[in-house]
Design a protein around this motif. Structure first.
Motif, PDB file in Angstrom:
ATOM      1  N   LEU A  23       0.865  -1.183   0.000  1.00 36.51           N
ATOM      2  CA  LEU A  23       0.000   0.000   0.000  1.00 36.51           C
ATOM      3  C   LEU A  23       0.897   1.227   0.000  1.00 36.51           C
ATOM      4  N   THR A  24       0.325   2.360  -0.344  1.00 43.11           N
ATOM      5  CA  THR A  24       1.062   3.613  -0.200  1.00 43.11           C
ATOM      6  C   THR A  24       0.881   4.110   1.237  1.00 43.11           C
ATOM      7  N   ALA A  25       1.805   4.953   1.677  1.00 42.80           N
ATOM      8  CA  ALA A  25       1.614   5.707   2.934  1.00 42.80           C
ATOM      9  C   ALA A  25       2.444   6.972   2.796  1.00 42.80           C
ATOM     10  N   ILE A  42       5.820  -0.648   1.567  1.00 45.28           N
ATOM     11  CA  ILE A  42       5.115   0.639   1.626  1.00 45.28           C
ATOM     12  C   ILE A  42       5.741   1.558   0.587  1.00 45.28           C
ATOM     13  N   LEU A  43       4.880   2.113  -0.270  1.00 43.37           N
ATOM     14  CA  LEU A  43       5.348   3.070  -1.272  1.00 43.37           C
ATOM     15  C   LEU A  43       4.985   4.483  -0.833  1.00 43.37           C
ATOM     16  N   VAL A  44       5.990   5.337  -0.704  1.00 41.93           N
ATOM     17  CA  VAL A  44       5.712   6.754  -0.488  1.00 41.93           C
ATOM     18  C   VAL A  44       5.475   7.305  -1.897  1.00 41.93           C
ATOM     19  N   GLY A  45       4.238   7.164  -2.347  1.00 40.08           N
ATOM     20  CA  GLY A  45       3.917   7.406  -3.757  1.00 40.08           C
ATOM     21  C   GLY A  45       3.708   8.873  -4.076  1.00 40.08           C
ATOM     22  N   ASP A  46       3.946   9.203  -5.348  1.00 41.95           N
ATOM     23  CA  ASP A  46       3.688  10.593  -5.746  1.00 41.95           C
ATOM     24  C   ASP A  46       2.182  10.863  -5.853  1.00 41.95           C
ATOM     25  N   SER A  47       1.356   9.811  -5.674  1.00 45.34           N
ATOM     26  CA  SER A  47      -0.088  10.010  -5.542  1.00 45.34           C
ATOM     27  C   SER A  47      -0.408  10.920  -4.359  1.00 45.34           C
ATOM     28  N   MET A  48       0.575  11.102  -3.448  1.00 47.44           N
ATOM     29  CA  MET A  48       0.356  12.030  -2.315  1.00 47.44           C
ATOM     30  C   MET A  48      -0.053  13.417  -2.817  1.00 47.44           C
ATOM     31  N   SER A  84      10.389   4.839  -2.260  1.00 38.16           N
ATOM     32  CA  SER A  84       9.889   6.209  -2.481  1.00 38.16           C
ATOM     33  C   SER A  84       9.822   6.516  -3.966  1.00 38.16           C
ATOM     34  N   ASP A  85       8.764   7.231  -4.326  1.00 39.88           N
ATOM     35  CA  ASP A  85       8.594   7.621  -5.727  1.00 39.88           C
ATOM     36  C   ASP A  85       9.514   8.786  -6.068  1.00 39.88           C
ATOM     37  N   MET A  86      10.062   8.737  -7.275  1.00 44.01           N
ATOM     38  CA  MET A  86      10.777   9.891  -7.813  1.00 44.01           C
ATOM     39  C   MET A  86       9.741  10.739  -8.549  1.00 44.01           C
ATOM     40  N   VAL A 113      14.006   3.291  -4.805  1.00 45.12           N
ATOM     41  CA  VAL A 113      13.189   4.338  -5.439  1.00 45.12           C
ATOM     42  C   VAL A 113      12.396   3.713  -6.588  1.00 45.12           C
ATOM     43  N   LYS A 114      11.290   4.376  -6.924  1.00 47.50           N
ATOM     44  CA  LYS A 114      10.494   3.931  -8.082  1.00 47.50           C
ATOM     45  C   LYS A 114      10.444   5.060  -9.092  1.00 47.50           C
ATOM     46  N   LEU A 115      10.613   4.701 -10.354  1.00 47.89           N
ATOM     47  CA  LEU A 115      10.413   5.712 -11.397  1.00 47.89           C
ATOM     48  C   LEU A 115       9.634   5.111 -12.559  1.00 47.89           C
ATOM     49  N   GLY A 137      10.581  -0.432 -11.226  1.00 39.60           N
ATOM     50  CA  GLY A 137      10.053   0.157 -12.463  1.00 39.60           C
ATOM     51  C   GLY A 137       8.547   0.358 -12.360  1.00 39.60           C
ATOM     52  N   HIS A 138       7.979   1.048 -13.330  1.00 40.89           N
ATOM     53  CA  HIS A 138       6.534   1.321 -13.336  1.00 40.89           C
ATOM     54  C   HIS A 138       6.099   1.438 -14.793  1.00 40.89           C
ATOM     55  N   LEU A 139       5.298   0.477 -15.255  1.00 38.15           N
ATOM     56  CA  LEU A 139       4.861   0.429 -16.659  1.00 38.15           C
ATOM     57  C   LEU A 139       3.343   0.381 -16.751  1.00 38.15           C
ATOM     58  N   ILE A 180       8.616  -4.583 -10.776  1.00 39.81           N
ATOM     59  CA  ILE A 180       7.937  -3.641 -11.682  1.00 39.81           C
ATOM     60  C   ILE A 180       6.471  -3.503 -11.275  1.00 39.81           C
ATOM     61  N   VAL A 181       6.021  -2.262 -11.116  1.00 39.09           N
ATOM     62  CA  VAL A 181       4.587  -1.993 -10.934  1.00 39.09           C
ATOM     63  C   VAL A 181       3.945  -1.993 -12.322  1.00 39.09           C
ATOM     64  N   LEU A 182       2.853  -2.722 -12.470  1.00 34.74           N
ATOM     65  CA  LEU A 182       2.074  -2.718 -13.720  1.00 34.74           C
ATOM     66  C   LEU A 182       0.747  -2.054 -13.410  1.00 34.74           C
ATOM     67  N   GLY A 203       0.837  -5.414  -9.174  1.00 34.18           N
ATOM     68  CA  GLY A 203      -0.226  -4.868 -10.013  1.00 34.18           C
ATOM     69  C   GLY A 203      -1.090  -3.846  -9.303  1.00 34.18           C
ATOM     70  N   ILE A 204      -1.576  -2.890 -10.099  1.00 36.04           N
ATOM     71  CA  ILE A 204      -2.622  -1.956  -9.637  1.00 36.04           C
ATOM     72  C   ILE A 204      -3.560  -1.805 -10.830  1.00 36.04           C
ATOM     73  N   GLY A 205      -4.723  -2.375 -10.734  1.00 28.59           N
ATOM     74  CA  GLY A 205      -5.618  -2.398 -11.893  1.00 28.59           C
ATOM     75  C   GLY A 205      -5.074  -3.303 -12.975  1.00 28.59           C
ATOM     76  N   LEU A 215      -2.228  -0.656  -3.758  1.00 26.58           N
ATOM     77  CA  LEU A 215      -3.297   0.329  -3.920  1.00 26.58           C
ATOM     78  C   LEU A 215      -2.901   1.589  -3.153  1.00 26.58           C
ATOM     79  N   VAL A 216      -3.579   2.664  -3.483  1.00 25.25           N
ATOM     80  CA  VAL A 216      -3.407   3.915  -2.742  1.00 25.25           C
ATOM     81  C   VAL A 216      -4.196   3.781  -1.435  1.00 25.25           C
ATOM     82  N   VAL A 217      -3.528   4.005  -0.302  1.00 27.01           N
ATOM     83  CA  VAL A 217      -4.148   3.733   0.995  1.00 27.01           C
ATOM     84  C   VAL A 217      -5.439   4.525   1.183  1.00 27.01           C
TER      85      VAL A 217
HETATM   86  O1  KIV Z   1       2.082   7.031  -6.501  1.00 24.25           O
HETATM   87  C1  KIV Z   1       1.482   5.973  -6.374  1.00 24.25           C
HETATM   88  O2  KIV Z   1       0.631   5.825  -5.502  1.00 24.25           O
HETATM   89  C2  KIV Z   1       1.818   4.886  -7.293  1.00 24.25           C
HETATM   90  C3  KIV Z   1       1.089   3.627  -7.255  1.00 24.25           C
HETATM   91  C4  KIV Z   1       1.666   2.487  -7.919  1.00 24.25           C
HETATM   92  C5  KIV Z   1      -0.132   3.413  -6.623  1.00 24.25           C
HETATM   93  O3  KIV Z   1       2.696   5.024  -8.066  1.00 24.25           O
END
Ligand code: KIV
Length: 266
Positions: A23-25, A42-48, A84-86, A113-115, A137-139, A180-182, A203-205, A215-217
């Protein structure tokens, strides 16, 4: 104290066929409670930028915000791996930007890191990995390219698009990503990619054929009122709970029902 999961543990999940629950946080206490609940990553996602800062897209987030939130999350977690997301434009301009900004996130407490991106991101990924920093990765549907896609659309519906996703996944694996996130791809395509790779897909979706799910928390906890994507499962309506109990507090204050004697000092 539980052992902190590492990139090696995350890869081993695939080896033994155990799903990775992610999940993200974005803050200390949410991260602490997710960790206690057994979340593996835990992904510190840029969805923040959307769910914490209320922006329309992820595009206006900057690296300093990701650093603050990574520090907050890292302080709350004992077991889960932290990625953490870049954010947008923290790695695209040059490989030098990419490695310097990845280093800032690691110093803030991330373990990787994720990009986003396919073949165009390979020089950046290689440079970061060569500096000793694990990369995810993220595709598929990559939100930082929202204007190129023209919306949050399903990616990989036609054979050409699907082939590009498969080709990019294999190239990213070769470049050294550990996972890799798909995002938002047809489930059959996600399953095919997952079978072709040694590293785990999350996977997400993307259906149930991946090696894990993210998923986004805020979507999971119902703490967002703009929209809920079809692929997200809302387990609880925290927005409704907050409104209900904050409303009761307002009523108590107005009626002088709060505070009572037990909540006051004599
Ligand atoms: O920023 C984000 O929350 C993401 C996801 C994969 C959910 O990149």
């Amino acid at each position: 104290m539980p052992k902190r999961l590492t990139v090696h543990d995350i890869i081993e999940f695939k080896g033994r066929g155990e799903q990775i629950a992610s999940l993200t946080a974005y803050d200390h206490f949410t991260a602490k409670f997710l960790d206690r609940a057994g979340i593996d990553l835990i992904l510190v996602g840029d969805s923040m930028n959307m769910v914490v800062y209320g922006e329309e897209t992820t595009l206006t987030l900057d690296i300093e915000q990701c650093i603050y939130h990574t520090k907050a999350v890292a302080g709350g977690v004992q077991r889960a791996m932290i990625v953490s997301d870049m954010p947008f434009m923290s790695y695209q301009p040059s490989v030098r930007d990419a490695v310097l900004n990845a280093g800032k996130l690691i110093r803030a407490g991330a373990q990787a890191v994720k990009l986003e991106g396919g073949r165009a991101a390979i020089p950046h990924i290689r440079t970061i990995v060569n500096s000793g920093i694990p990369v995810m990765g993220h595709l598929g549907m990559t939100p930082q390219s929202i204007h190129k896609f023209g919306g949050y659309k399903l990616v990989g519906k036609n054979p050409d698009e699907a082939e590009r996703v498969i080709d990019a996944a294999l190239a990213l694996e070769k470049a050294g990503v550990f996972s890799i996130v798909l995002e938002k791809v047809p489930s059959g395509l996600a399953e095919e990619v997952t079978k072709k790779l040694q590293i785990p897909t999350i996977g997400i979706g993307a259906g149930s054929g991946c090696d894990g799910q993210i998923l986004v928390v805020n979507d999971v906890l119902g703490l967002f009122d703009k929209f809920k994507p079809k692929f997200a499962r809302k387990y609880v309506d925290l927005a409704g709970i907050i409104e209900k109990y904050a409303g009761e507090y307002v009523k108590d204050v107005k009626n002088k029902a709060f505070p009572d004697d037990s909540e006051s000092y004599r």
